[in-house]
Design an enzyme around this catalytic site. Structure first.
Site, PDB file in Angstrom:
ATOM      1  CG  ASP A 170      -1.170   7.588   0.250  1.00  0.00           C
ATOM      2  OD1 ASP A 170      -0.044   8.037  -0.003  1.00  0.00           O
ATOM      3  OD2 ASP A 170      -2.136   7.678  -0.530  1.00  0.00           O
ATOM      4  CG  ASP A 212      -1.653   1.237   1.466  1.00  0.00           C
ATOM      5  OD1 ASP A 212      -2.404   1.625   0.554  1.00  0.00           O
ATOM      6  OD2 ASP A 212      -1.499   1.846   2.541  1.00  0.00           O
TER       7      ASP A 212
END
Length: 180
Positions: A15, A13
């Site tokens: 952020d 991922d």
């Protein structure tokens, strides 16, 4: 589910996992790597595994940033953390009903197709339940690295929880975490 289950790629991922979460960030100058991102990525690359990023970017659908701004931020992430073998971005909002927005498996499945691997040969590292849900739906392994935004129930539901990115990578490389 096909494949040997041998780990061949780690998908991150963006952020809150690779970089400090700045909501709807369209400014490359605001990109700051998480403390353990560089050494974790170096470890994955040294192990000969592919790396990728799978990132929900609903700010595009909400009109808060453009795809060009998302691309500029992603390029800054690569400048700071090195090249990734695959990038998958979902520009849709939660109400759009797309197949790519996590916790749907679309971005993970697409990344695996791009890399020429089975989902069972990939692992996803993320900071929230949607990341874990997408990995589970795709048939990939999953490791949660909680942050201050991770909800307690997401931590409880995760099969594997790590202290930070380096720990997550070590867990994947040492124990070959079974698919979710």
């Amino acid at each position: 589910m096909g494949g040997t289950g041998t780990l061949k790629a780690v998908l991150f991922d963006r952020d809150g996992t690779l970089v400090v979460d700045v909501p709807y960030n369209g400014d490359p100058q605001l990109v700051r790597p998480m403390d353990s991102a560089r050494p974790a990525l170096e470890r994955v690359r040294r192990a000969g595994l592919a790396t990728g990023v799978v990132s929900n970017q609903s700010g595009v659908a909400r009109g808060l940033l453009s795809l060009g701004q998302v691309t500029a931020v992603n390029q800054r992430v690569e400048q700071l953390l090195g090249p990734f073998d695959v990038w998958e971005v979902c520009p849709h909002g939660p109400e759009d009903g797309c197949a790519c927005r996590k916790p749907a498996p679309g971005m993970i499945l697409s990344a695996c197709r791009t890399l020429g691997i089975e989902p069972s040969e990939a692992a996803v590292i993320g900071d929230i339940g949607a990341d874990m849900g997408a990995a589970r739906a795709a048939g990939a392994r999953a490791v949660l690295v909680p942050t201050e935004v991770t909800r307690a129930e997401e931590i409880e539901a995760a099969e594997v929880v790590a202290d930070d990115l380096q720990h997550a990578v070590e867990l994947l490389l040492q124990t070959r975490v079974a698919p979710a």
